[in-house]
Design a protein around this motif. Sequence first.
Motif, PDB file in Angstrom:
ATOM      1  N   SER A  23       0.796  -1.231   0.000  1.00  0.00           N
ATOM      2  CA  SER A  23       0.000   0.000   0.000  1.00  0.00           C
ATOM      3  C   SER A  23       0.827   1.280   0.000  1.00  0.00           C
ATOM      4  O   SER A  23       0.546   2.203  -0.770  1.00  0.00           O
ATOM      5  CB  SER A  23      -0.951  -0.002   1.203  1.00  0.00           C
ATOM      6  N   ALA A  24       1.864   1.380   0.844  1.00  0.00           N
ATOM      7  CA  ALA A  24       2.635   2.624   0.938  1.00  0.00           C
ATOM      8  C   ALA A  24       3.377   2.901  -0.359  1.00  0.00           C
ATOM      9  O   ALA A  24       3.356   4.032  -0.887  1.00  0.00           O
ATOM     10  CB  ALA A  24       3.611   2.553   2.110  1.00  0.00           C
ATOM     11  N   GLU A  25       4.048   1.879  -0.918  1.00  0.00           N
ATOM     12  CA  GLU A  25       4.783   2.060  -2.168  1.00  0.00           C
ATOM     13  C   GLU A  25       3.816   2.317  -3.319  1.00  0.00           C
ATOM     14  O   GLU A  25       4.139   3.063  -4.248  1.00  0.00           O
ATOM     15  CB  GLU A  25       5.641   0.829  -2.452  1.00  0.00           C
ATOM     16  N   GLN A  27       1.092   3.997  -3.132  1.00  0.00           N
ATOM     17  CA  GLN A  27       0.712   5.411  -3.049  1.00  0.00           C
ATOM     18  C   GLN A  27       1.753   6.280  -3.745  1.00  0.00           C
ATOM     19  O   GLN A  27       1.413   7.244  -4.440  1.00  0.00           O
ATOM     20  CB  GLN A  27       0.577   5.835  -1.575  1.00  0.00           C
ATOM     21  N   VAL A  53       3.639   9.302   2.598  1.00  0.00           N
ATOM     22  CA  VAL A  53       4.513   8.223   3.071  1.00  0.00           C
ATOM     23  C   VAL A  53       5.822   8.821   3.581  1.00  0.00           C
ATOM     24  O   VAL A  53       6.046  10.032   3.492  1.00  0.00           O
ATOM     25  CB  VAL A  53       4.809   7.214   1.938  1.00  0.00           C
ATOM     26  N   THR A  57      10.371   5.110   2.161  1.00  0.00           N
ATOM     27  CA  THR A  57       9.460   4.364   1.280  1.00  0.00           C
ATOM     28  C   THR A  57       9.703   4.741  -0.174  1.00  0.00           C
ATOM     29  O   THR A  57       9.696   3.890  -1.072  1.00  0.00           O
ATOM     30  CB  THR A  57       7.995   4.651   1.659  1.00  0.00           C
TER      31      THR A  57
END
Length: 297
Positions: A23-25, A27, A53, A57
């Motif tokens: 999810s973070a990457e 974004q 983030v 990340t």
Amino acid sequence: MPARERRPDLLDRLQLATQTLHSAELQVAQAILGDPEWVSRSSIKVLAEKAGVSEPTVIRLARKLGCSGYSEFKLQLAEDLIVTRMFLSPEAVVQNSQPSSIAEHMFEAATRTMSEAMAMLDGNALERAARAVAKARRVLCYGVGGASAILAQEAENRLFRLGLAAQASADYYKQRMAVSIMQADDVLLCFSATGKPEALIESAQIAKGRGATVIAVTPSGSGLSNVADITLAVNIFNDEMYFNLPSPTRYAQLYLLDCMAAAVAVELGPQSFQNLKSIRQTLSSMHGTMKYQPIGD
């Protein structure tokens, strides 16, 4: 030399990677794909804030894409955007590809490039280059690719009529063989719009190792420029939106070649003028004298 494999476009790799990112990457990837032009000009801090983030990340994503860090990622992104920009806005390409628009665009590009080339011309470097060519036992004219290879041929065309032993080549094997037997009173004249072709840089290095003088018509600070003894700088930024049109760099290259050839003729003095006169007389015997006919055409 083995051909270097072309890496896939960075945005294509990023688009493909979205299928497996957490999810973070993801974004970060979505933020980049949403406005790659903006990202190419933004710091890692600003991008991280926009994606919501942490900076580490962003770095992890860059490394997953084969980059050493964010700086290399931005550099690759900027390079790829230059090539792919016309595909990112195809409507604009169609709108600006009509004959009248093309003619206006090419005139503006040529005029701007010539003005930039004249403004950046180093008179001292031009004088040194002309003197070296005029004194040379022979001059090898090298270029690889499209316009630069053609400019090398034009350099031969301009110099032989002055009585100089000039020879052009765009064949890497022939280039390498020829520089391997150069002498200290020879000149290698190289043309490159980027200064990056390894084949050209290697030939220049071999020529220098043989004691020859290397002159480069190329961007200052480039790999080829760093090897050359004399650089006639062509620092033209080819950030063209429409890659169906030719690069304006060749106007600057031709301008610098014309300046150097004219300076060489002056350096040679009466010898060059007598050679040109002999050529004109020979041509006149074929079809008569024409007032405005260029010598050799």
